[in-house]
Every structure is written in structure tokens, then in C-alpha cells.
Scaffold this motif. Structure first.
Motif, PDB file in Angstrom:
ATOM      1  N   ASP A   3     -11.506 -15.831   4.982  1.00  0.00           N
ATOM      2  CA  ASP A   3     -12.434 -16.517   6.432  1.00  0.00           C
ATOM      3  C   ASP A   3     -11.281 -17.377   7.056  1.00  0.00           C
ATOM      4  O   ASP A   3     -11.447 -17.132   8.452  1.00  0.00           O
ATOM      5  CB  ASP A   3     -13.205 -16.971   6.166  1.00  0.00           C
ATOM      6  CG  ASP A   3     -14.416 -16.354   5.844  1.00  0.00           C
ATOM      7  OD1 ASP A   3     -15.085 -14.816   6.041  1.00  0.00           O
ATOM      8  OD2 ASP A   3     -15.544 -17.056   4.542  1.00  0.00           O
ATOM      9  N   THR A  45      -3.781 -11.749  18.013  1.00  0.00           N
ATOM     10  CA  THR A  45      -4.780 -11.328  18.465  1.00  0.00           C
ATOM     11  C   THR A  45      -4.886  -9.460  19.091  1.00  0.00           C
ATOM     12  O   THR A  45      -6.059  -9.331  20.088  1.00  0.00           O
ATOM     13  CB  THR A  45      -5.739 -12.051  19.850  1.00  0.00           C
ATOM     14  OG1 THR A  45      -4.146 -12.298  20.871  1.00  0.00           O
ATOM     15  CG2 THR A  45      -6.026 -13.510  19.361  1.00  0.00           C
ATOM     16  N   GLU A  97      -5.752 -16.175  15.038  1.00  0.00           N
ATOM     17  CA  GLU A  97      -6.376 -16.767  15.556  1.00  0.00           C
ATOM     18  C   GLU A  97      -5.664 -17.545  16.487  1.00  0.00           C
ATOM     19  O   GLU A  97      -5.023 -17.063  17.978  1.00  0.00           O
ATOM     20  CB  GLU A  97      -7.635 -16.533  15.854  1.00  0.00           C
ATOM     21  CG  GLU A  97      -8.263 -16.871  17.463  1.00  0.00           C
ATOM     22  CD  GLU A  97      -9.880 -16.287  17.272  1.00  0.00           C
ATOM     23  OE1 GLU A  97     -10.534 -15.868  17.969  1.00  0.00           O
ATOM     24  OE2 GLU A  97      -9.996 -17.275  16.422  1.00  0.00           O
ATOM     25  N   LYS A  99      -7.373 -15.801   9.593  1.00  0.00           N
ATOM     26  CA  LYS A  99      -8.385 -15.031   9.930  1.00  0.00           C
ATOM     27  C   LYS A  99      -8.302 -16.361  10.890  1.00  0.00           C
ATOM     28  O   LYS A  99      -7.759 -15.779  12.337  1.00  0.00           O
ATOM     29  CB  LYS A  99      -9.474 -14.618  10.324  1.00  0.00           C
ATOM     30  CG  LYS A  99      -9.242 -12.999   9.192  1.00  0.00           C
ATOM     31  CD  LYS A  99     -10.746 -12.565   9.297  1.00  0.00           C
ATOM     32  CE  LYS A  99     -11.105 -11.361   8.566  1.00  0.00           C
ATOM     33  NZ  LYS A  99     -10.717 -11.647   7.259  1.00  0.00           N
ATOM     34  N   LYS A 100      -8.942 -17.632  10.975  1.00  0.00           N
ATOM     35  CA  LYS A 100      -8.870 -18.562  12.324  1.00  0.00           C
ATOM     36  C   LYS A 100      -7.517 -18.862  12.677  1.00  0.00           C
ATOM     37  O   LYS A 100      -6.569 -19.728  13.294  1.00  0.00           O
ATOM     38  CB  LYS A 100      -9.529 -19.360  11.764  1.00  0.00           C
ATOM     39  CG  LYS A 100     -11.189 -19.110  11.661  1.00  0.00           C
ATOM     40  CD  LYS A 100     -12.075 -20.175  11.103  1.00  0.00           C
ATOM     41  CE  LYS A 100     -13.571 -19.703  10.738  1.00  0.00           C
ATOM     42  NZ  LYS A 100     -14.531 -19.324  12.229  1.00  0.00           N
ATOM     43  N   CYS A 104      -5.622 -10.390  14.317  1.00  0.00           N
ATOM     44  CA  CYS A 104      -6.097 -12.075  12.839  1.00  0.00           C
ATOM     45  C   CYS A 104      -7.070 -11.629  12.142  1.00  0.00           C
ATOM     46  O   CYS A 104      -7.379 -11.917  11.366  1.00  0.00           O
ATOM     47  CB  CYS A 104      -5.925 -13.252  13.796  1.00  0.00           C
ATOM     48  SG  CYS A 104      -7.517 -12.881  15.210  1.00  0.00           S
ATOM     49  N   ASP A 105      -8.263 -10.286  12.984  1.00  0.00           N
ATOM     50  CA  ASP A 105      -9.508 -10.163  11.919  1.00  0.00           C
ATOM     51  C   ASP A 105      -8.785  -9.543  10.207  1.00  0.00           C
ATOM     52  O   ASP A 105     -10.272  -8.983  10.015  1.00  0.00           O
ATOM     53  CB  ASP A 105     -10.223  -9.485  12.806  1.00  0.00           C
ATOM     54  CG  ASP A 105     -10.739 -10.345  14.349  1.00  0.00           C
ATOM     55  OD1 ASP A 105     -10.760 -12.068  13.691  1.00  0.00           O
ATOM     56  OD2 ASP A 105     -11.232 -10.240  15.140  1.00  0.00           O
ATOM     57  N   ARG A 131      -9.706  -2.983  16.338  1.00  0.00           N
ATOM     58  CA  ARG A 131     -10.172  -4.613  15.825  1.00  0.00           C
ATOM     59  C   ARG A 131      -8.566  -5.592  16.135  1.00  0.00           C
ATOM     60  O   ARG A 131      -7.767  -4.841  16.219  1.00  0.00           O
ATOM     61  CB  ARG A 131     -10.344  -4.574  14.195  1.00  0.00           C
ATOM     62  CG  ARG A 131     -11.401  -3.472  13.734  1.00  0.00           C
ATOM     63  CD  ARG A 131     -11.790  -3.724  12.907  1.00  0.00           C
ATOM     64  NE  ARG A 131     -12.301  -3.423  12.029  1.00  0.00           N
ATOM     65  CZ  ARG A 131     -14.589  -3.111  11.939  1.00  0.00           C
ATOM     66  NH1 ARG A 131     -14.185  -3.967  12.729  1.00  0.00           N
ATOM     67  NH2 ARG A 131     -15.265  -2.324  12.108  1.00  0.00           N
ATOM     68  N   ARG A 132      -9.243  -6.850  16.175  1.00  0.00           N
ATOM     69  CA  ARG A 132      -7.933  -7.360  16.278  1.00  0.00           C
ATOM     70  C   ARG A 132      -6.714  -7.780  15.125  1.00  0.00           C
ATOM     71  O   ARG A 132      -7.155  -8.172  14.506  1.00  0.00           O
ATOM     72  CB  ARG A 132      -8.206  -9.165  16.741  1.00  0.00           C
ATOM     73  CG  ARG A 132      -9.320  -8.915  18.230  1.00  0.00           C
ATOM     74  CD  ARG A 132      -9.951 -10.436  18.484  1.00  0.00           C
ATOM     75  NE  ARG A 132      -9.918 -11.141  17.924  1.00  0.00           N
ATOM     76  CZ  ARG A 132     -10.603 -12.649  17.800  1.00  0.00           C
ATOM     77  NH1 ARG A 132     -10.039 -13.053  18.441  1.00  0.00           N
ATOM     78  NH2 ARG A 132     -10.890 -13.193  17.205  1.00  0.00           N
TER      79      ARG A 132
END
Length: 378
Positions: free
Chosen positions: A278, A290, A285, A281-282, A311-312, A308-309
Motif C-alpha cells: 500500500d 505516474t 506517486e 505505491k504512495k 507507481c500503482d 495503469r500508472r
């Protein structure tokens, strides 16, 4: 009644002809057998049916076997195949997940699957069940692999003939993790000031250790300063016994890994995998990673291209893939990479080498063939 008398007379004649000594006990036993033939036959049938029923009650079913197999793996009663090593906790967790899916299938189909029911037709229906639940190809491949593991284990103790499963049931995992962090991005991640986000900072630090050691998340999370050794070349290494394979690997100690360990007094923060997934990914970003990445995906029977980005797409396993790819890009041989990552074969390792088509072409150009007189490269 006359039939029985005739049988008694015939029995006595037979004894006389065979010169058998006729005593009271012999006659009593033979006459009893003739007169009570029906009752004796009924009692024999009753005993056989009772024996058969008891055997049925004592016979282990496929579901019983799986439950017993998982329990033995969890408690250490059952070891890894051809080994004295315990089955890894993550593997036991996967087994439990498979058993839950098999139970859900049986409930949905209103059946109880036992050894005679394990056929190719059953497997195809089980796969259809998972497709209907929109499971990914990799989830289905993982369930298939575990099904085969259970069948082979049952076969080894003579409970099942796994011939059809062995020859007709194949697992087809799909490589969906097509990103890695370059050395430049790893350094950018390491240098990012996250003092205002303590939880993110801990996740970032543990993840960077993964990127610089090439281990599975279960291993890189537990790296600590007591594992640091100095070898005969005078350099520092991390000596680690991998949890899954029990292989001992020596990982050259990156200065950033040492600095991170010092930061936490030699022991990394304790983190759940999901928290790493979790928060990393933040952090990605925050770094502006991105850009859009196109991926071929499949859910159930539906295939599509997803955007999809970047980072995701970062997750715990990205660290291990990044290490292997960056080593390869730097010119390391597959055997030297395997010595650190612990992969069992070059084929397994190649899955981790996340190069774009352009990067593959650039790497190919470095081969001796293109530097020889046979090829004139502009």
C-alpha cells in the motif's frame, strides 16, 4: 428337511470313502453346518458387510487427506519433498487457500470430491468454477499446481493413481509483473526525505533493502546486522539462509543497506506485506512515477489491455525483480545473479529480467557476435 437328511447321508459316505475317522465331534460339527447352513451363510454375509462398512468408515477421503496433509505441513510432521526441511509458512498458507477453494467448489456443485472423482473432467469443471469467479490466470495456475501436489502426495502413499492428472493437467502461469526500478530510481527512492511520513519512511527503507539484496520479501524483511560477515576478500557480505529453499546466499553489502540497518539499530522495522504494498505505491506517486504502463490482463475468460500508472504497479516482489534486472543490465552473468537470488535455474531467473524490447536490443548489441568482424555495426 429331507434335503438336509440326504446331505447328511452323503456327508457320512464321503467321510467313509476318504477314510476319515468318524468321531462324535466330527459328526456334530458337520451336521451343524448342514442343518444351520442358511443361518451360517447369513451370519457370514453380515460379518462381511460389517467389515466392509468399517473399512469404509476408516478409509481416508480426498478431503480428509488434504486436511491431514496441511496440518502435518503446518506442525512440521511433514517435510518438504526429498528434504528434512519444514514446509515454509507461506506455502502452508497457499495450501489452506486451495482447500478453501475446493470446499467452495464442492458446495457450489453439491458434490463431495473423492479420489475416484479426480479426473480431467473434474479439473476442467474446477477451472471453470474459478473462471466464473473471475480469478486471474496466475491464481488458477497456482491452484492447479497445488492440486497436483496433493495428488502426487496421495499417490506416494498408495491412495491414488495420479496418471491422468500428471499427463493432462497443466499449470500455465502468466507473467504480469512487467516493471522494475532502475538503479537511478532506487537511488531517488533512497534519497527521498520522508521524515514527515514515518510509516512511509519505514516501508521505503525495507523496500530499498529488498531492491539492493534481491531476496524474497519474507527474507529481505528479516535482514539484520548480525548477518553481516567479512569474507576473505576483505569485503562485507550479508550471509542469509533463505526461508523458502533453505539455501545459504552471500549478498555483497551495499552501503545503503548498511546505513538503513544502522538507522534502526541493526534490526529492520516489522511490517506486514500488505502495508508495504500500500505505502510503496504512495511513495512512488510522491516521486512522480505516474507514467502510464499498458498491460495485458485477464480476469476469468476476459482478456483486455489495461492502462495503469507505474507507481500503482510497485509491490513487494518488484524489489527482487529490480535487483535481478539491474545486475543483468550491469553485465552480470546469470550464474552470478543466481548465486545471490538463489534461483534454481536460469529459466526461473529469466522471468525476473524485466527489460523493454529496446533495452533487450541494446543488451544484445553488446554480445561478442556483434563486436566481431562478422558484423559491421554503424
Amino acid at each position: 428337511m429331507f434335503d438336509k437328511l440326504d446331505s447328511i447321508v452323503a456327508m457320512v459316505d464321503t467321510l467313509v470313502k476318504e477314510n476319515v475317522e468318524i468321531t462324535a465331534d466330527v459328526l456334530k460339527e458337520r451336521i451343524h453346518t448342514i442343518i444351520n447352513a442358511e443361518q451360517i451363510a447369513a451370519e457370514k454375509q453380515r460379518q462381511e458387510e460389517e467389515k466392509k462398512k468399517k473399512q469404509e468408515q476408516e478409509r481416508i477421503t480426498f478431503n480428509d487427506f488434504i486436511a491431514q496433509y496441511i496440518e502435518e505441513c503446518a506442525t512440521g510432521g511433514r517435510k518438504k519433498k526429498d528434504s528434512t526441511l519444514n514446509v515454509a509458512p507461506g506455502t502452508v498458507k497457499s495450501f489452506r487457500g486451495f482447500f478453501a477453494q475446493l470446499k467452495a467448489y464442492q458446495e457450489d456443485r453439491h458434490v463431495i470430491i473423492d479420489f475416484p472423482d479426480i479426473t480431467v473432467a473434474f479439473y476442467e469443471d474446477f477451472k471453470s468454477f474459478m473462471l466464473d469467479k473471475q480469478y486471474s490466470p496466475n491464481t488458477i495456475a497456482r491452484m492447479t499446481k497445488i492440486l497436483k501436489t496433493m495428488c502426487y502426495a496421495a499417490e506416494r502413499v498408495k491412495l491414488f493413481d495420479a496418471k491422468d492428472i500428471r499427463t493432462s493437467v497443466l499449470a500455465h502461469p502468466k507473467d504480469v509483473d512487467n516493471i522494475y526500478l532502475s538503479d537511478e530510481r532506487i537511488q531517488e527512492l533512497y534519497a527521498l526525505d520522508l521524515s514527515a511520513h514515518e510509516a512511509w519512511e519505514k516501508v521505503r527503507d525495507v523496500f530499498v533493502v529488498g531492491c539492493l539484496t534481491g531476496q524474497r520479501v519474507s527474507d529481505y524483511k528479516r535482514i539484520n546486522k548480525s548477518m553481516i560477515v567479512e569474507l576473505t576478500d576483505g569485503n562485507k557480505y550479508i550471509k542469509l539462509r533463505q526461508e523458502k529453499t533453505r539455501k545459504v546466499v552471500f549478498i555483497p553489502l551495499d552501503y545503503r543497506v548498511e546505513a538503513i540497518l544502522d538507522k534502526y539499530n541493526g534490526i529492520l522495522p516489522k511490517l506486514f506485506d500488505q502495508k508495504i504494498n500500500d505505502y510503496i505505491k504512495k511513495v512512488g506517486e510522491m516521486l512522480g512515477w505516474t507514467e502510464i504502463v499498458e498491460m495485458d490482463e485477464q480476469r476469468g475468460s476476459m482478456e483486455y489491455t489495461a492502462k495503469r500508472r507505474f507507481c500503482d504497479l510497485i509491490k513487494t516482489h518488484t524489489a527482487r525483480r529490480s535487483f535481478a534486472t539491474n545486475m543483468y543490465r550491469a553485465g552480470a552473468s546469470l550464474s552470478n545473479i543466481m548465486a545471490i537470488t538463489g534461483h534454481g535455474s536460469e529459466e526461473q531467473l529469466r522471468v525476473y529480467l524485466k527489460l523493454t524490447d529496446e533495452e533487450k536490443a541494446i543488451e544484445a548489441r553488446k554480445e561478442m557476435y556483434f563486436r566481431s568482424n562478422n558484423m559491421r555495426i554503424a
